[in-house]
Design a protein around this motif. Structure first.
Motif, PDB file in Angstrom:
ATOM      1  N   GLU A 167      32.825  21.485  18.260  1.00 53.85           N
ATOM      2  CA  GLU A 167      32.448  21.588  19.326  1.00 53.85           C
ATOM      3  C   GLU A 167      33.367  22.632  20.109  1.00 53.85           C
ATOM      4  N   SER A 168      33.648  23.637  19.746  1.00 53.00           N
ATOM      5  CA  SER A 168      34.638  24.594  20.494  1.00 53.00           C
ATOM      6  C   SER A 168      33.868  25.208  21.631  1.00 53.00           C
ATOM      7  N   VAL A 169      34.666  25.737  22.526  1.00 53.02           N
ATOM      8  CA  VAL A 169      33.986  26.281  23.701  1.00 53.02           C
ATOM      9  C   VAL A 169      34.940  27.589  24.154  1.00 53.02           C
ATOM     10  N   VAL A 270      32.860  15.646  27.214  1.00 51.40           N
ATOM     11  CA  VAL A 270      31.429  15.245  26.810  1.00 51.40           C
ATOM     12  C   VAL A 270      31.088  13.948  27.225  1.00 51.40           C
ATOM     13  N   LEU A 271      31.963  12.790  26.748  1.00 49.47           N
ATOM     14  CA  LEU A 271      31.800  11.745  26.676  1.00 49.47           C
ATOM     15  C   LEU A 271      31.903  11.100  28.133  1.00 49.47           C
ATOM     16  N   ALA A 272      32.767  11.644  28.831  1.00 51.20           N
ATOM     17  CA  ALA A 272      33.057  11.238  30.146  1.00 51.20           C
ATOM     18  C   ALA A 272      31.897  11.833  31.253  1.00 51.20           C
ATOM     19  N   ALA A 273      31.335  12.915  30.895  1.00 55.28           N
ATOM     20  CA  ALA A 273      29.917  13.255  31.403  1.00 55.28           C
ATOM     21  C   ALA A 273      28.768  12.487  31.152  1.00 55.28           C
ATOM     22  N   LEU A 297      16.116  14.097  22.990  1.00 55.57           N
ATOM     23  CA  LEU A 297      15.909  15.509  22.218  1.00 55.57           C
ATOM     24  C   LEU A 297      16.476  16.537  22.805  1.00 55.57           C
ATOM     25  N   ALA A 298      16.477  16.880  24.262  1.00 55.07           N
ATOM     26  CA  ALA A 298      16.879  17.925  24.984  1.00 55.07           C
ATOM     27  C   ALA A 298      18.336  17.817  24.978  1.00 55.07           C
ATOM     28  N   GLN A 299      18.903  16.946  25.052  1.00 60.28           N
ATOM     29  CA  GLN A 299      20.545  16.719  24.969  1.00 60.28           C
ATOM     30  C   GLN A 299      21.066  17.383  23.734  1.00 60.28           C
ATOM     31  N   PHE A 300      20.293  17.409  22.722  1.00 63.06           N
ATOM     32  CA  PHE A 300      20.766  18.040  21.227  1.00 63.06           C
ATOM     33  C   PHE A 300      20.773  19.579  21.644  1.00 63.06           C
ATOM     34  N   LEU A 301      20.210  19.959  22.432  1.00 62.54           N
ATOM     35  CA  LEU A 301      19.985  21.416  22.548  1.00 62.54           C
ATOM     36  C   LEU A 301      21.013  21.887  23.792  1.00 62.54           C
ATOM     37  N   GLN A 302      21.915  20.972  23.988  1.00 58.42           N
ATOM     38  CA  GLN A 302      22.910  21.292  25.467  1.00 58.42           C
ATOM     39  C   GLN A 302      24.271  21.112  24.821  1.00 58.42           C
ATOM     40  N   VAL A 303      25.165  22.006  25.445  1.00 60.23           N
ATOM     41  CA  VAL A 303      26.571  21.654  25.051  1.00 60.23           C
ATOM     42  C   VAL A 303      27.343  21.553  26.530  1.00 60.23           C
ATOM     43  N   ILE A 418      14.299  39.623   5.749  1.00 60.13           N
ATOM     44  CA  ILE A 418      14.730  39.620   7.115  1.00 60.13           C
ATOM     45  C   ILE A 418      14.315  38.344   7.731  1.00 60.13           C
ATOM     46  N   ILE A 419      13.263  37.902   7.477  1.00 59.24           N
ATOM     47  CA  ILE A 419      12.808  36.630   7.940  1.00 59.24           C
ATOM     48  C   ILE A 419      13.871  35.318   7.795  1.00 59.24           C
ATOM     49  N   VAL A 420      14.270  35.371   6.647  1.00 57.80           N
ATOM     50  CA  VAL A 420      14.911  34.219   6.185  1.00 57.80           C
ATOM     51  C   VAL A 420      16.433  34.311   6.834  1.00 57.80           C
ATOM     52  N   ALA A 421      16.704  35.753   6.797  1.00 57.36           N
ATOM     53  CA  ALA A 421      18.107  35.896   7.527  1.00 57.36           C
ATOM     54  C   ALA A 421      18.121  35.539   8.925  1.00 57.36           C
ATOM     55  N   LEU A 422      16.831  35.925   9.775  1.00 54.05           N
ATOM     56  CA  LEU A 422      16.720  35.618  11.212  1.00 54.05           C
ATOM     57  C   LEU A 422      16.511  34.116  11.139  1.00 54.05           C
ATOM     58  N   THR A 423      16.068  33.430  10.330  1.00 54.27           N
ATOM     59  CA  THR A 423      15.712  31.828  10.423  1.00 54.27           C
ATOM     60  C   THR A 423      17.200  31.373  10.431  1.00 54.27           C
ATOM     61  N   ALA A 424      18.240  31.791   9.428  1.00 59.09           N
ATOM     62  CA  ALA A 424      19.553  31.257   9.289  1.00 59.09           C
ATOM     63  C   ALA A 424      20.242  31.423  10.330  1.00 59.09           C
ATOM     64  N   ILE A 425      20.198  32.734  11.081  1.00 56.29           N
ATOM     65  CA  ILE A 425      20.924  32.839  12.283  1.00 56.29           C
ATOM     66  C   ILE A 425      20.458  32.018  13.536  1.00 56.29           C
ATOM     67  N   ALA A 426      19.227  31.917  13.629  1.00 58.04           N
ATOM     68  CA  ALA A 426      18.569  30.924  14.649  1.00 58.04           C
ATOM     69  C   ALA A 426      19.207  29.581  14.458  1.00 58.04           C
ATOM     70  N   THR A 427      18.984  29.119  13.230  1.00 54.03           N
ATOM     71  CA  THR A 427      19.418  27.702  13.001  1.00 54.03           C
ATOM     72  C   THR A 427      20.757  27.569  13.678  1.00 54.03           C
ATOM     73  N   TYR A 428      21.788  28.613  13.388  1.00 52.78           N
ATOM     74  CA  TYR A 428      23.176  28.274  14.135  1.00 52.78           C
ATOM     75  C   TYR A 428      23.007  28.554  15.524  1.00 52.78           C
ATOM     76  N   SER A 429      22.065  28.876  16.375  1.00 51.57           N
ATOM     77  CA  SER A 429      22.105  28.760  17.751  1.00 51.57           C
ATOM     78  C   SER A 429      21.726  27.411  18.193  1.00 51.57           C
ATOM     79  N   ILE A 430      21.351  26.493  17.173  1.00 52.59           N
ATOM     80  CA  ILE A 430      21.201  25.051  17.969  1.00 52.59           C
ATOM     81  C   ILE A 430      22.612  24.260  17.756  1.00 52.59           C
ATOM     82  N   ALA A 431      22.947  23.900  18.930  1.00 55.94           N
ATOM     83  CA  ALA A 431      24.295  23.525  19.161  1.00 55.94           C
ATOM     84  C   ALA A 431      24.746  22.396  18.555  1.00 55.94           C
ATOM     85  N   TYR A 432      23.659  21.492  17.956  1.00 58.20           N
ATOM     86  CA  TYR A 432      24.181  20.223  17.432  1.00 58.20           C
ATOM     87  C   TYR A 432      23.511  20.227  16.067  1.00 58.20           C
TER      88      TYR A 432
END
Lengths: 521, 365
Positions: A167-169, A270-273, A297-303, A418-432
């Motif tokens: 969870e680096s920032v 994060v725990l304190a918040a 669910l929405a919190q799993f897309l927040q950092v 291209i699609i598979v590479a895009l999918t892989a990169i997109a997966t990493y954009s999910i914070a959780y």
């Protein structure tokens, strides 16, 4: 047929010849022999080589035999040497208390006047004594009176407070929880310096006796949720808890879903918040990962960084994250549906380009996508478990070398790469990470539906997924809240976008607390 | 017992009122009402107001009961059982017809070669799953999907703006007001479908005083939102196709979707819009599935058990498979609407409401 059934019957009716061994449960205190004595402790713990039994005498009171019991490696030897043994064996000599000391009052005298330590407690129960010693405290016997003194002397090797890797920032605190529970609780206490911060302790695990702390803010957390957490923790029957994931799996509402229903974090902020929003935290000794309930669910897309950057920037970042999540889930399926059934919705030039790319590819778009996505998963899994430099090499070899070779050999189309590479990169954009894995899993049935029924199939999959998500709850709280059921204030203030801090005047509606965040300011 | 919030009732009600009516509404309105038929849409949906408010008034008197149960108290056990049986049959039959319509829609537009059984089986699976999870999840489903349907419809209308032929709008009242009144009558069953759903769902509504006000406002909101959007949709089809062409098109909205082009890049997006409208179809079929279950429970006293859900799904499946001809299906839907749903709603609801009111006045007097 008959012989098979007979064989099956024989197998199932065969008496057990193996000897079933069982670890005897630790007896409750009433079942332990009395009274508490060094000899009894020796019989209970003595066979282990890491248990120390140090016998000594008080200087000037040699008739009172003293025994110190502790576990080597769990104690801070400096505390015991300098503030207990040295005081009792050397510095204590000549004091007036010594003259009045008898075997009967020795323990109380040491407790009151002679042991310069903060954590001291006189006990007479054998169970408490065993727990204390195995938890890293030292046990001091003065004579054989049926009582002993617990000395808080815990101290073992730990990696200290380090920055959490998962969870680096860019902006925000760098400290993370550690494997030592007390260090972790102190980090939290440093964040919330208010008497309403509650920490309730319990032990789970018949053999590991793992310390658990349930933490919340009195008045903010719903009492029902706190009670439910305690109830669910209380009914766990297991021999050992080695990581908070054990607890997570045993307290979540629906076990058969890939979606995470309990949030976890390594970060005290994060725990304190979360606690400030009325949630409940669960901290487990031996792991830096704390759990937070309830989760939506929405919190799993927040950092955590969403709250440290300017609101305008966060709106853009969150939008990108949501688009990334959608792409991670849907990109291969949409490509399959368009390439197979709905060519009419894309421009002719693009349709021709896809057709040209696919010419010579021996498999259907569906099979091509599944094989490529599977290959991607294998590369990811291989890279994850290896040391960093080798992991990077695997990524390069997998993605660039094999991908390029596969296109040149006409095994896959360049568009699919291209699609598979895009999918892989997109997966990493999910914070959780847990949510990313869930979406990676769901991608496969969606691809199958897209390959067989086009957009209708994707629709079936997405509506099925929606119904599933709507039926989920986390500790009684609807998983898709604040979208459904609609909580308009939370939705507008801190879900898809985040309002500036000066506009976040009230707590999220999960807390059900009217008090403004500013404490009424 | 499960409960849905006042907001969920608004969304669920609006979603059921909208349902799949965005497909036939323009054809029916312009077919009967001519060029001015779009003006009939809002008043026709307005019929849902008195019926909905009557049912809510009854729900206040008899909390936690649906209209069949209330009828048992008001009209007597066997009369109520009889009405309940009609309610049950209408719900199952009309729900299954709607299921067949979903299949027809997809088969005509995007997947011509896919067997009927796939569409019906797949949709029924979703509807069954939704029903099994309960009315609360159904309410939340509507909360998520209904705004998307409205956005999809608005997007479809806005994106066809370049194809509007404004002269199709005139002359206004060229054929007088009579065709508009006939169109109102022809569209009225859509409001009655909604009323019959509300007759069942009242058992799950909140009981608080503030909630009652919200529920009543909710009926107004649902009618105004859905009536306005469907009126605009009818107007859009009028302006794009003209009255003569629009009344010939069974699924004018799909043809409208085919005309959409975005930045000369994406075109013929009716398959994408169908994805959104699929949600509306699930809600509408789901609503009739729920009505079927409520009917079964009220008339035969069956318990909430998976076997009854499967039985109901089986009946839906068989009836749905029976209707494979689109024209025949549209006629059957129209007949059921005109001769079963409309009479049932406008006779049953005012009758029970009237008797309850009359008795109360009698007591007060």
């Amino acid at each position: 047929m008959r012989s098979w059934t007979r064989m099956l019957k024989e197998l199932t009716s065969r008496p057990h010849t193996r000897q079933i061994r069982k670890v005897p449960p630790l007896p409750v205190d009433s079942e332990l022999p009395k009274p508490l004595s060094p000899k009894l402790m020796h019989s209970l713990l003595g066979e282990s080589t890491d248990i120390i039994f140090r016998e000594f005498s008080l200087r000037g009171q040699e008739e009172i035999p003293c025994t110190l019991v502790a576990v080597d490696g769990l104690i801070d030897k400096l505390i015991l040497d300098s503030f207990i043994l040295r005081v009792l064996m050397v510095d204590f000599a000549g004091e007036k208390e010594l003259e009045q000391m008898t075997v009967d009052n020795a323990l109380k005298t040491v407790y009151k006047f002679l042991a310069p330590a903060i954590e001291l407690k006189i006990i007479n129960k054998t169970g408490d004594a065993v727990d204390a010693v195995l938890s890293g405290d030292a046990l001091l016997f003065l004579g054989d009176t049926g009582e002993a003194l617990i000395i808080g002397s815990r101290g073992w090797a730990n990696r200290g407070v380090a920055e959490p890797e998962t969870e680096s920032v860019v902006r925000g605190p760098r400290e993370g929880f550690s494997e030592t529970l007390r260090t972790s609780t102190s980090l939290l206490r440093r964040k919330i310096k208010h008497p309403s911060l509650r920490m309730k302790s319990l032990k789970i695990g018949e053999l590991t006796k793992t310390d658990i702390v349930v933490t919340y803010i009195e008045g903010l957390a719903k009492p029902d949720i706190v009670q439910e957490v305690m109830r669910r923790l209380g009914r766990i029957k297991i021999d050992g808890i080695l990581e908070s994931a054990y607890i997570e799996e045993m307290i979540e509402d629906v076990p058969y879903t890939p979606f995470p229903q309990v949030r976890h974090t390594e970060r005290p902020d994060v725990l304190a918040a979360a606690l400030l929003e009325g949630k409940v935290g669960i901290m487990v000794d031996g792991t830096p990962i704390a759990l937070i309930v309830p989760a939506v669910l929405a919190q799993f897309l927040q950092v955590s960084e969403d709250y440290y950057e300017k609101a305008v920037i966060v709106i853009l970042v969150r939008f990108i994250r949501y688009v990334g999540a959608a792409a991670a889930l849907l990109a291969p399926s949409i490509y399959i549906a368009v390439a197979t059934y709905h060519q009419e919705i894309i421009p002719t030039t693009l349709a021709l380009s896809i057709a040209a790319g696919r010419s010579g590819v021996p498999v259907t778009a569906l099979l091509e996508a599944i094989l490529m996505t599977l290959a991607l998963e294998i590369v990811q899994e291989a890279g994850l478990r290896l040391p960093k430099p080798i992991g990077q090499t695997i990524g390069i070899v997998g993605a660039i070398v094999i991908g390029d070779a596969a296109v040149k050999a006409s095994l896959v189309s360049p568009q699919m790469v291209i699609i598979v590479a895009l999918t892989a990169i997109a997966t990493y954009s999910i914070a959780y990470y847990d949510l990313a894995i869930a979406l990676r899993l769901i991608r496969f049935p969606l691809m199958l539906l897209a390959g067989t029924l086009g957009f209708f199939g994707i629709g079936l999959g997405l509506y099925g997924l929606l119904i599933h998500l709507l039926s989920l709850r986390s500790f009684g709280h609807p998983y898709l809240s604040p979208v459904a059921p609609l909580r308009i204030r939370t939705l507008l203030q801190d879900t898809f976008v985040r309002a500036p801090w000066w506009a976040l005047k009230r707590r999220p509606q999960i807390a059900d607390v009217d008090e403004p965040r500013g404490g009424g300011q | 017992m499960e409960r849905i919030s006042a907001h969920q009732f608004v969304m669920l009600g609006a979603a059921v009122l909208m349902g799949t009516t965005f497909f036939p509404v323009a054809q029916v309105a312009l077919g009967v009402g001519g060029r001015d038929g779009w003006m009939a849409v809002l008043p026709a949906y307005g019929l849902a107001l008195p019926l909905g408010l009557m049912i809510l008034a009854l729900a206040r008197e008899y909390p936690g009961q649906n209209l069949i149960k209330i009828s048992e108290t008001v009209l007597g056990k066997w009369t109520a059982k009889g009405i309940g049986l009609v309610y049950l049959i209408v719900s199952i039959y009309f729900g299954a017809l709607l299921l067949a319509q979903v299949e027809d829609t997809f088969k005509r537009s995007v997947l011509q070669l896919t067997p009927h059984v796939v569409f019906i089986g797949a949709m029924l699976f979703l509807v069954g799953a939704l029903a099994w999870t309960g009315i609360e999840v159904f309410g939340r489903f509507a909360e998520v999907v209904f705004p998307l349907i409205i956005l999809g419809l608005i997007a479809n209308m806005v994106l066809t703006l370049p194809r509007f032929e404004w002269e199709e709008f005139f002359p206004v009242f060229g054929e007088g007001i009579k065709p508009i009144l006939f169109a109102v009558l022809k569209l009225a069953p859509y409001a009655c479908e909604y009323a019959l759903f509300v007759a069942g769902v009242i058992a799950y509504l909140p009981q608080g005083g503030q909630d009652q006000t919200q529920l009543r406002t909710g009926v107004w909101r649902a009618v105004i939102i859905v009536g306005t959007v469907n009126a605009l949709l009818t107007l859009t089809e009028l302006l794009v196709f003209g009255p003569a062409e629009a009344k010939r098109l069974n699924y004018g909205l799909l043809s409208l979707g085919k005309l959409v082009e975005i930045e000369k890049t994406i075109s013929g997006v009716e398959s994408l819009f169908l994805l959104i409208w699929m949600g509306g179809m699930i809600i509408k079929v789901g609503a009739f599935y729920f009505m079927g279950m409520w009917g079964l429970q009220a008339v035969f006293g069956v318990q909430d058990h998976v076997k009854w859900y499967l039985l109901l799904a089986g009946v839906f499946f068989v009836i749905g498979l029976f209707f494979q001809n689109g024209v025949e299906l549209v006629q059957e839907l129209s007949v059921t609407d005109d001769y079963l749903i409309l009479p049932l709603a406008i006779l049953w609801i005012p009758l029970v409401w009237g008797i309850v009111r009359w008795r109360r006045r009698g007591k007060a007097g």
